[in-house]
Structures are given as structure tokens and as C-alpha cells.
Design an enzyme around this catalytic site. Structure first.
Site, PDB file in Angstrom:
ATOM      1  N   ASP A 189      19.993  59.592  32.064  1.00  0.00           N
ATOM      2  CA  ASP A 189      19.268  58.342  31.844  1.00  0.00           C
ATOM      3  C   ASP A 189      19.851  57.179  32.637  1.00  0.00           C
ATOM      4  O   ASP A 189      21.070  57.091  32.835  1.00  0.00           O
ATOM      5  CB  ASP A 189      19.301  57.977  30.356  1.00  0.00           C
ATOM      6  CG  ASP A 189      18.224  58.700  29.568  1.00  0.00           C
ATOM      7  OD1 ASP A 189      17.673  59.703  30.069  1.00  0.00           O
ATOM      8  OD2 ASP A 189      17.934  58.268  28.432  1.00  0.00           O
TER       9      ASP A 189
ATOM     10  N   HIS B 264      24.630  59.949  30.060  1.00  0.00           N
ATOM     11  CA  HIS B 264      24.587  58.685  30.785  1.00  0.00           C
ATOM     12  C   HIS B 264      25.706  58.708  31.829  1.00  0.00           C
ATOM     13  O   HIS B 264      26.875  58.532  31.477  1.00  0.00           O
ATOM     14  CB  HIS B 264      24.776  57.508  29.823  1.00  0.00           C
ATOM     15  CG  HIS B 264      23.727  57.421  28.768  1.00  0.00           C
ATOM     16  ND1 HIS B 264      23.813  58.135  27.584  1.00  0.00           N
ATOM     17  CD2 HIS B 264      22.559  56.734  28.708  1.00  0.00           C
ATOM     18  CE1 HIS B 264      22.742  57.873  26.840  1.00  0.00           C
ATOM     19  NE2 HIS B 264      21.972  57.029  27.496  1.00  0.00           N
TER      20      HIS B 264
END
Length: 234
Positions: free
Chosen positions: A54, A198
Site C-alpha cells: 500500500d 507498507h
């Protein structure tokens, strides 16, 4: 009369609390939304896993692509339109490396209690930036922070878009070491899992370093790796 007013007021308060609590759980539900298709894991017996990354693209993009290439996997990148606009060369590099690009809104704002026009703008501006990278595959959608209520799912349903959530999130909402990320991933992954990481931000180094380790271990257990769309095809 006073008693009726008190009873009516109490009922109104109960209803209000119910609406607030229900809205909270609906907003955060990982496996449900009010309209359209949502997936947090694919129900399959095959040992196949999708790794999703992400945010960004950011300065770390070349390093991320290098690690993925060395690990021999293709990931699904849920990218923000504003970051694609700021770093078009990074978006092109991700697409050229054969990875899948997904829509993570333009500005990474929470997509709740916003207008229909805002939802449309956030999604469609990001689609336009993704198109500039040369990527021509399917574009699934992931809401920032996983938040959605009514307007966003209805828009996505009307445009035949799939909302992709996750069932493994070893670095979300906490500062986790590489060892912890690897351990949590291995403990939670099952056939059809969608792993959320992430890797683009300032604290993304530990998450990035975890990828080769859990990929190698899962491969030794017979797992294969796929993009989200490939996994959905199973």
C-alpha cells in the site's frame, strides 16, 4: 406526559447508539460492505498467496522492485494518484516490472462521510494516473485505512469494481521489527491469503526486509505467489 417524553428520549438514544455502533463496525468491516464485491481472502485449497503493498510510489520504489525481483514474486501495488503524479517514472517502473497496479485513491483520505463527487474524483483521477504508467491490466480498489460506509461501495458496485481488503496485516497500526513481521505472516497465512504490507514509508525498511524471508519459508511449505487478480481467478 413527562414519562412518555422520558421513554421516547431513551428509545431515541438507544437508536442513536445503535446507528453509531453499527456504522463503526460497517466502516471497519474487513469482510463485508453494503454493495458490490469485496474480498479479503480467496476461498481455495490451493497454496497461493497475494502480497499487496500500500501507498506511494515513493523514493524507496527502486529498492522495493529490486527485492521483489530477487524474491521472484509479482506483487499488487495499491498506489495513490498524487504520488503517481509526483513520481511518474516510479509508476512506469512498477508496471514495466510486471506487477499489478491497484487504486488507493488520489489523496489517501478516509472515504467516509464524503460526497459522491469526492468519491468519483478520488477514484477516477487515480485511474487516470495509473493509465499513464502504461499498465493495462485489471485495476482493483483498496480503501485507505480499509474505511468504507455506503457511498464508496455503491460507487464501486455501479462501476463493477472489486474492493480488496486483506486477512494478514503484520505491520499495520504498529511499529514492528522484521522478525515480528516474518513471524506474524507465517503464523497467519493460509491458502488464498492476501497479505498487506507498507514498504514505501519511512518505517518501511523492516517490512521490505521481511519479504524475502517469509517468501522463502512459504515456498518451502509449497506456497506459490500471485497478484490479486490472479488469485481472484482461482
Amino acid at each position: 406526559m413527562r414519562r412518555k417524553l422520558l421513554v421516547g428520549g431513551s428509545l431515541s438514544l438507544v437508536v442513536l447508539v445503535g446507528v453509531v455502533v453499527g456504522g463503526y463496525f460497517l466502516m471497519n468491516a474487513r469482510g463485508y460492505q453494503v454493495a458490490g464485491r469485496l474480498v479479503d481472502r480467496v476461498d481455495t485449497a490451493a497454496k497461493v498467496v497475494a502480497v499487496t503493498l500500500d501507498d506511494g510510489p515513493g523514493e524507496r520504489t527502486p529498492e522495493v522492485l529490486k527485492v521483489l525481483a530477487e524474491s521472484g514474486i509479482r506483487a499488487t501495488f495499491y498506489l495513490n494518484g498524487r504520488d503517481l503524479a509526483a513520481r511518474p517514472e516510479a509508476g512506469r517502473a512498477i508496471a514495466a516490472a510486471g506487477h499489478e497496479l491497484g487504486n488507493h485513491t488520489y489523496s489517501h483520505r478516509r472515504m467516509v462521510l464524503v460526497s459522491a463527487g469526492t468519491i468519483r474524483d478520488e477514484v477516477e483521477r487515480t485511474d487516470a494516473e495509473i493509465a499513464k504508467t502504461g499498465y493495462q491490466g485489471p485495476i482493483t480498489f483498496r480503501p485507505p485505512y480499509g474505511k468504507k460506509l455506503i457511498g464508496l461501495p455503491r460507487y464501486l458496485s455501479a462501476h463493477d469494481r472489486t474492493t480488496v481488503m486483506w486477512d494478514v496485516e503484520p505491520d499495520s497500526g504498529k511499529v514492528a521489527s522484521t522478525d515480528a513481521i516474518v513471524a506474524e505472516t507465517l503464523a497467519q497465512v493460509r491458502p488464498g491469503s492476501i497479505v498487506l504490507l507498507h514498504v514505501m514509508g519511512e518505517r518501511g525498511g523492516d517490512s521490505l526486509a521481511a519479504i524475502p524471508r517469509f517468501v522463502a519459508e512459504l515456498r518451502s511449505q509449497g506456497y506459490e505467489f500471485a497478484t490479486v487478480s490472479e488469485l481472484l481467478g482461482r
